[in-house]
Design a protein around this motif. Structure first.
Motif, PDB file in Angstrom:
ATOM      1  N   PRO A   1       0.815  -1.223   0.000  1.00 23.64           N
ATOM      2  CA  PRO A   1       0.000   0.000   0.000  1.00 23.64           C
ATOM      3  C   PRO A   1       0.849   1.274   0.000  1.00 23.64           C
ATOM      4  N   ALA A   2       1.962   1.245   0.691  1.00 22.29           N
ATOM      5  CA  ALA A   2       2.836   2.417   0.708  1.00 22.29           C
ATOM      6  C   ALA A   2       3.441   2.656  -0.679  1.00 22.29           C
ATOM      7  N   VAL A   3       3.818   1.591  -1.351  1.00 21.73           N
ATOM      8  CA  VAL A   3       4.385   1.714  -2.700  1.00 21.73           C
ATOM      9  C   VAL A   3       3.330   2.248  -3.663  1.00 21.73           C
ATOM     10  N   VAL A   4       2.124   1.746  -3.585  1.00 21.16           N
ATOM     11  CA  VAL A   4       1.037   2.217  -4.456  1.00 21.16           C
ATOM     12  C   VAL A   4       0.753   3.693  -4.191  1.00 21.16           C
ATOM     13  N   ALA A   5       0.723   4.087  -2.928  1.00 21.77           N
ATOM     14  CA  ALA A   5       0.485   5.494  -2.582  1.00 21.77           C
ATOM     15  C   ALA A   5       1.597   6.380  -3.141  1.00 21.77           C
ATOM     16  N   MET A   6       2.834   5.942  -3.031  1.00 22.95           N
ATOM     17  CA  MET A   6       3.958   6.719  -3.556  1.00 22.95           C
ATOM     18  C   MET A   6       3.881   6.852  -5.078  1.00 22.95           C
ATOM     19  N   VAL A   7       3.492   5.791  -5.759  1.00 21.36           N
ATOM     20  CA  VAL A   7       3.348   5.847  -7.215  1.00 21.36           C
ATOM     21  C   VAL A   7       2.257   6.842  -7.599  1.00 21.36           C
ATOM     22  N   LEU A   8       1.147   6.839  -6.897  1.00 21.15           N
ATOM     23  CA  LEU A   8       0.065   7.792  -7.173  1.00 21.15           C
ATOM     24  C   LEU A   8       0.522   9.224  -6.955  1.00 21.15           C
TER      25      LEU A   8
END
Length: 111
Positions: A6-13
């Protein structure tokens, strides 16, 4: 994986949204410079607005002012996040450019 994903997805967004904002800011600055150049060459305001809209897209707002031999063009646009965690968030981006009119367009008494 369950904690990091989830942290990686948030950073990508966040990176994608910031990238879109930077791209829009650059196009607004280019549009303001292009329109100011048109006005400095003696073109009509409608030509300058059309130039700004061609460079930055149809949704750009263009404001033109002049002060003696100087012309100033301001461009702005509102970005909105359509979906995701930031759905409904808005950012107002703007840029401006100033140019001096060509010498043959300036009245003899102005500096």
């Amino acid at each position: 994986t369950a904690i990091v994903l989830p942290a990686v997805v948030a950073m990508v967004l966040v990176i994608l949204i910031v990238g879109a904002g930077i791209g829009t800011q650059i196009s607004l600055e280019s549009a303001a410079r292009g329109a100011a150049r048109e006005l400095a060459r003696g073109e009509d305001e409608s030509v300058a607005v059309a130039t700004a809209q061609r460079i930055a897209g149809d949704g750009v707002e263009v404001s033109i002012s002049s002060d003696g031999p100087w012309v100033r063009v301001q461009t702005s646009r509102t970005l909105q996040a359509a979906s995701g965690l930031l759905a409904g968030a808005q950012w107002e981006l703007s840029a401006d450019a100033t140019a001096r009119r060509e010498p043959h367009l300036i009245s003899p008494g102005l500096p």
